[in-house]
Design an enzyme around this catalytic site. Structure first.
Site, PDB file in Angstrom:
ATOM      1  N   ASP A 108      20.407  51.978  -5.853  1.00  0.00           N
ATOM      2  CA  ASP A 108      21.302  51.107  -5.088  1.00  0.00           C
ATOM      3  C   ASP A 108      22.013  51.939  -4.024  1.00  0.00           C
ATOM      4  OD1 ASP A 108      23.159  52.585  -6.465  1.00  0.00           O
ATOM      5  OD2 ASP A 108      24.278  50.878  -7.234  1.00  0.00           O
ATOM      6  N   LYS A 130      14.192  47.702  -7.316  1.00  0.00           N
ATOM      7  CA  LYS A 130      15.516  48.017  -7.867  1.00  0.00           C
ATOM      8  C   LYS A 130      15.877  47.035  -8.984  1.00  0.00           C
ATOM      9  CE  LYS A 130      19.492  46.560  -6.545  1.00  0.00           C
ATOM     10  NZ  LYS A 130      20.722  46.187  -5.820  1.00  0.00           N
TER      11      LYS A 130
END
Length: 386
Positions: free
Chosen positions: A272, A254
């Site tokens: 997320d 991420k």
């Protein structure tokens, strides 16, 4: 033998009387048709057999009734089915048919997973329930186009001026808000502007600066370790390759995609908590692991759209499609959302749930882009400003 005697024998033979043969024995009597005449005992047996034949035929016709009796309730005392038995049988038949019809639902529910692709190929999202893969792709891309019109100013909501600041800020954003990170990093970067500076920093001093972000001891260890790795292995520069970024302390996929997409202009999907929540609500996938969500959603869009897609989805999740109470009544993509109705559907009440520039509240960044300000966004206040 005389003619009179021969004629007598023929007459007797025609009537069935015994006729002597040349041996002197009596020949069997024959009927008027020329067939042998049955004896009285044989005739009696045939008569009994004829009477028994209808009974056997009737027994054959009634034989299938035995299996039917097993499937139904007990018959009445006279051997016939009661009205209650026939009614119960009629009620159970539709129930079995309904059970057969409902069985395929279980199979359809399994169609929302992501197909395993051969090595080197992207995973393909299966259509949820009765939606074909083509229809899913079209709906997903239309949602992204609609969100692009609603949030033309979508951007990363972490303040940064270079790749180093972005990667540190992204590591610090774990388990806290971008707003709190943006309020904390000005003091950190003012004192430690480069990877070399932060690598040599005093641990206690860094912990004190990072205390507002939560988990400050672990985060201090990560950013100092990250800075040492950049200094020792990459000449003090943030690498621009995924395989290098994920080797750095505290950096996962991420964080790597945030840096690649926003600091280097290389496409990446940022999975997320907001992104995970919304793509499952929209039935783009039902995977729960970030890397599988990334693969499933990435297969629905051209690679060139991945970075802005992430911004659109995250912006929408923070402003309208909230975790606890989505503002469904104020959602611009409500007609395309399978989860419509999970939140407030009354337009007036839903508008009161809107956040940031949509609701007139300050945003996450202290230094937001001009396009955001032009759209009515308000800069966030610095740390300690209230």
């Amino acid at each position: 033998m005389t003619a009179t005697k021969a004629a007598s024998k023929k007459a007797v033979s025609k009537k069935g009387a015994p006729v002597e043969d040349v041996s002197g024995k009596a020949a069997p009597a024959r009927s008027a048709t020329g067939k042998k005449a049955a004896s009285p005992a044989a005739a009696a047996k045939k008569a009994v057999a004829k009477k028994a034949a209808p009974a056997k035929a009737a027994a054959k016709k009634t034989a299938p009734a035995k299996p039917a009796a097993k499937r139904t309730a007990p018959a009445s005392s006279d051997g016939t089915k009661t009205a209650a038995t026939r009614t119960a049988a009629k009620k159970t038949a539709p129930a079995k048919a309904a059970a057969k019809k409902s069985a395929p639902v279980k199979t359809a529910a399994k169609q929302t997973a992501v197909k395993k692709a051969p090595p080197g190929q992207a995973a393909v999202a299966e259509p949820p329930r009765d939606e074909s893969h083509t229809a899913l792709v079209r709906r997903a891309r239309r949602i992204n186009r609609e969100l692009a019109e609603v949030y033309p100013y979508a951007h990363p909501e972490l303040d940064f001026q270079n790749p180093f600041q972005l990667i540190v800020a992204t590591v610090l954003s774990a388990q806290t808000t971008d707003l709190r990170v943006n309020q904390t990093t000005p003091a950190l970067f003012a004192k430690y502007p480069t990877p070399e500076d932060l690598a040599e920093a005093n641990v206690e001093e860094v912990e004190e600066i990072l205390r507002p972000t939560g988990f400050f001891r672990a985060k201090t260890k990560s950013v100092i370790g990250l800075s040492k790795a950049l200094r020792d292995d990459f000449g003090g520069e943030v690498p621009g390759r995924l395989e290098d970024l994920v080797k750095l302390p505290g950096v996962g996929r991420k964080t790597a995609f945030v840096v690649l997409g926003n600091a280097f202009g290389r496409p990446g999907i940022t999975v997320d908590t907001h992104f995970q929540r919304l793509v499952r609500r929209w039935k783009w996938t039902e995977q729960t692991e970030p890397d599988k969500i990334e693969a499933a959603v990435g297969a629905l869009f051209p690679k060139s759209e991945w970075t802005m897609l992430s911004h659109h989805v995250i912006f929408h999740g923070r402003r309208i499609c909230h975790a606890r109470k989505p503002a469904c009544g104020a959602c611009p993509i409500a007609p395309l959302c399978p989860a419509y109705g999970e939140g407030e559907t009354d337009p007036e009440k839903a508008r009161k749930l809107l956040k940031y520039e949509k609701g007139g509240f300050p945003g996450q960044r202290l230094d937001p882009p001009q396009s955001y300000l032009d759209a009515g966004g308000i800069p966030a206040p610095p740390l300690g400003a209230g």
